[in-house]
Enzyme design. Sequence first.
Site, PDB file in Angstrom:
ATOM      1  CG  ASP A 123      -8.775  -4.728  -2.759  1.00 25.23           C
ATOM      2  OD1 ASP A 123     -10.122  -4.026  -2.596  1.00 25.23           O
ATOM      3  OD2 ASP A 123      -7.770  -3.404  -3.074  1.00 25.23           O
TER       4      ASP A 123
ATOM      5  CG  HIS B  64      -1.974   1.043   1.006  1.00 27.88           C
ATOM      6  ND1 HIS B  64      -1.811   2.494   1.489  1.00 27.88           N
ATOM      7  CD2 HIS B  64      -3.433   0.521   0.626  1.00 27.88           C
ATOM      8  CE1 HIS B  64      -3.170   2.402   1.168  1.00 27.88           C
ATOM      9  NE2 HIS B  64      -4.037   2.105   0.142  1.00 27.88           N
TER      10      HIS B  64
HETATM   11  N1  CMC Z   1       4.553  -7.367  -4.424  1.00 34.33           N
HETATM   12  C1  CMC Z   1       6.016  -7.688  -5.048  1.00 34.33           C
HETATM   13  N2  CMC Z   1       5.726  -6.894  -4.524  1.00 34.33           N
HETATM   14  C2  CMC Z   1       6.313  -5.384  -4.684  1.00 34.33           C
HETATM   15  C3  CMC Z   1       4.322  -5.565  -4.182  1.00 34.33           C
HETATM   16  C4  CMC Z   1       4.014  -6.580  -4.423  1.00 34.33           C
HETATM   17  N3  CMC Z   1       2.030  -6.794  -4.077  1.00 34.33           N
HETATM   18  N4  CMC Z   1       3.631  -4.208  -4.195  1.00 34.33           N
HETATM   19  C5  CMC Z   1       5.344  -3.220  -3.907  1.00 34.33           C
HETATM   20  N5  CMC Z   1       5.972  -3.914  -4.424  1.00 34.33           N
HETATM   21  C6  CMC Z   1       7.185  -4.022  -4.088  1.00 34.33           C
HETATM   22  C7  CMC Z   1       7.969  -3.104  -5.577  1.00 34.33           C
HETATM   23  O1  CMC Z   1       8.331  -3.865  -6.404  1.00 34.33           O
HETATM   24  C8  CMC Z   1       8.946  -1.790  -5.199  1.00 34.33           C
HETATM   25  O2  CMC Z   1      10.423  -3.075  -4.769  1.00 34.33           O
HETATM   26  P1  CMC Z   1      12.253  -2.059  -4.849  1.00 34.33           P
HETATM   27  O3  CMC Z   1      12.304  -1.403  -4.288  1.00 34.33           O
HETATM   28  O4  CMC Z   1      13.032  -3.258  -5.472  1.00 34.33           O
HETATM   29  O5  CMC Z   1      11.478  -1.696  -6.568  1.00 34.33           O
HETATM   30  C9  CMC Z   1       8.707  -1.576  -3.354  1.00 34.33           C
HETATM   31  O6  CMC Z   1       7.845  -3.385  -2.721  1.00 34.33           O
HETATM   32  C10 CMC Z   1       7.993  -0.824  -3.303  1.00 34.33           C
HETATM   33  O7  CMC Z   1       6.961  -0.397  -4.716  1.00 34.33           O
HETATM   34  P2  CMC Z   1       6.473   1.029  -4.826  1.00 34.33           P
HETATM   35  O8  CMC Z   1       5.217   0.005  -6.526  1.00 34.33           O
HETATM   36  O9  CMC Z   1       6.999   1.831  -5.551  1.00 34.33           O
HETATM   37  O10 CMC Z   1       5.178   0.744  -4.083  1.00 34.33           O
HETATM   38  P3  CMC Z   1       3.692   2.396  -4.214  1.00 34.33           P
HETATM   39  O11 CMC Z   1       3.366   2.525  -3.317  1.00 34.33           O
HETATM   40  O12 CMC Z   1       4.380   2.694  -5.800  1.00 34.33           O
HETATM   41  O13 CMC Z   1       2.657   1.025  -4.490  1.00 34.33           O
HETATM   42  C11 CMC Z   1       0.478  -0.697  -4.668  1.00 34.33           C
HETATM   43  C12 CMC Z   1       1.766   0.979  -3.981  1.00 34.33           C
HETATM   44  C13 CMC Z   1      -0.336  -0.706  -4.155  1.00 34.33           C
HETATM   45  C14 CMC Z   1       0.105   0.081  -5.443  1.00 34.33           C
HETATM   46  C15 CMC Z   1       1.241  -1.488  -4.659  1.00 34.33           C
HETATM   47  O14 CMC Z   1       1.845  -1.927  -3.283  1.00 34.33           O
HETATM   48  C16 CMC Z   1       0.910  -2.735  -5.682  1.00 34.33           C
HETATM   49  O15 CMC Z   1       0.904  -2.505  -7.339  1.00 34.33           O
HETATM   50  N6  CMC Z   1       0.161  -4.045  -4.724  1.00 34.33           N
HETATM   51  C17 CMC Z   1      -0.175  -4.925  -5.750  1.00 34.33           C
HETATM   52  C18 CMC Z   1      -1.521  -4.179  -6.140  1.00 34.33           C
HETATM   53  C19 CMC Z   1      -2.685  -3.906  -4.810  1.00 34.33           C
HETATM   54  O16 CMC Z   1      -3.108  -4.881  -4.221  1.00 34.33           O
HETATM   55  N7  CMC Z   1      -3.183  -2.649  -4.453  1.00 34.33           N
HETATM   56  C20 CMC Z   1      -4.040  -2.495  -4.099  1.00 34.33           C
HETATM   57  C21 CMC Z   1      -4.403  -1.320  -2.892  1.00 34.33           C
HETATM   58  S1  CMC Z   1      -5.420  -0.999  -1.777  1.00 34.33           S
HETATM   59  C22 CMC Z   1      -6.752  -0.296  -2.370  1.00 34.33           C
HETATM   60  C23 CMC Z   1      -6.644   0.393  -3.711  1.00 34.33           C
HETATM   61  O17 CMC Z   1      -6.327   1.742  -3.102  1.00 34.33           O
HETATM   62  O18 CMC Z   1      -7.647   0.461  -3.874  1.00 34.33           O
END
Ligand code: CMC
Length: 428
Positions: A364, A307
């Site tokens: 989710d 998140h």
């Molecule tokens: N699986 C594997 N690696 C992950 C994941 C994941 N679900 N989420 C983040 N990472 C890694 C990412 O690759 C990065 O690694 P590194 O630092 O080595 O490059 C690190 O963790 C930070 O990730 P980020 O993408 O920079 O983080 P963010 O804050 O931009 O993204 C997020 C947050 C929710 C988009 C992301 O965690 C994600 O894609 N999660 C899966 C989709 C999901 O479950 N979304 C629902 C969110 S909650 C409800 C809502 O908001 O609607």
Amino acid sequence: MSDNKVTLNYDGKSFEYPIVDSTIGDRGIDISKLRDQTGLITLDLGYKNTGATISEITYLDGDKGELFYRGYPIEQIAEKSNFTEVMYLLLHGELPSTEQFSSFENNIKKYNFVADELKKLIDVFPRSAHPMGVLSSLTSALTAFNPKAVDVKSKEELDLAAELMIAKFSHLCAWTYRKTQGLPINHGDNSLNYVENFYKMAFRLPYEEFEIDPVVVEALDKLLILHADHEQNCSTSTVRMVGSAHTGLFASISAGVSALWGPLHGGANQAVIEMLEMIEKDGGDVSKYVAKAKDKEDSFRLMGFGHRVYKNFDPRAKIIKKAADDILGKLGIQDKALDIAMQLERVALEDDYFVERKLYPNVDFYSGIIYRALGIPTEMFTVMFALGRLPGWISQWKEMRLKGDPIGRPRQVYQGAEKRNYVDIASR
Ligand code: CMC
């Protein structure tokens, strides 16, 4: 930096920027004069450190895993309140008295119908159309049938537009589902409360009496409450951004529906179940998928994990996990997807990759399991999220309009071509 300002030293000069206080949580540096004074702008991809507004609606602390609606902790709200009351709280700022509650509920019931012409619009979509695409289109089309909700200025007009939207959106959500099933469109039943009414409109079969199952209604109510607002997330920021151009409420909400659809946002609930089904079909080897999620060469992510703000735990996920156990128990359902989800959670939470990056199950991760247990098809999950998020979108839109926030218009750091002369096609 002193307590109430920060100093920026740049180009041999020093500039001071005031700090904007908060009641709790992040304080902000007011950089509104930065560009004029220094010629610099801030660059913050994904707005990870950018406060886009000053709000009084929802507070969340990502480190402590706290979420408050108008100051009330989500745990108390989920246990003691109901979705209609939460809608009132978010919109008006306080819990309603008995009179305020019934007047709000009755106002919504006054608009418990949608113009017949809209049915013609839904007819033109193919049955295979994703319900979120249909929902976004229908929501935008609602504008044409509710001109009073377009150019709203006073608090009274805003409240009326909100009640109209709340009443009609539940129809559109129900109709998008019926479209996918080839079922005739249902109208509302004013003897029921908001959630029961939606439930009946969506799931009543034409050939049998419909019985309201209190277990299902309670579960739906709780899920809608947990999704009701989440401060400046992607879809809410979209609603505010579109509304900042003084676009009408319905068109702004339609844009929010489109933003929510994405798998990194609301679409994650659908993606989680599809992922769990895929793991099950592939023999249930959870560690294989954890390894894929960690592999930087592989685009696979563990859906339902991570998140932008919660870096400890998502308080909604805790409540939902317990609710999923309760509901499956009450309905006597054994779901293999839940077993896989629990294994996945265990493996990921012990893995250094997830621990170091503070990746925990989000709201989710478990919501889809409950929706599935209630018989709601996977493609409808994000529509359910939209129905829950609606009061948050409207409240944020209302707050923005009443405070008179300026039109949203970010800047950019340009790294494209410098000025050059046009070359005629024959000479290229
Ligand atoms: N699986 C594997 N690696 C992950 C994941 C994941 N679900 N989420 C983040 N990472 C890694 C990412 O690759 C990065 O690694 P590194 O630092 O080595 O490059 C690190 O963790 C930070 O990730 P980020 O993408 O920079 O983080 P963010 O804050 O931009 O993204 C997020 C947050 C929710 C988009 C992301 O965690 C994600 O894609 N999660 C899966 C989709 C999901 O479950 N979304 C629902 C969110 S909650 C409800 C809502 O908001 O609607």
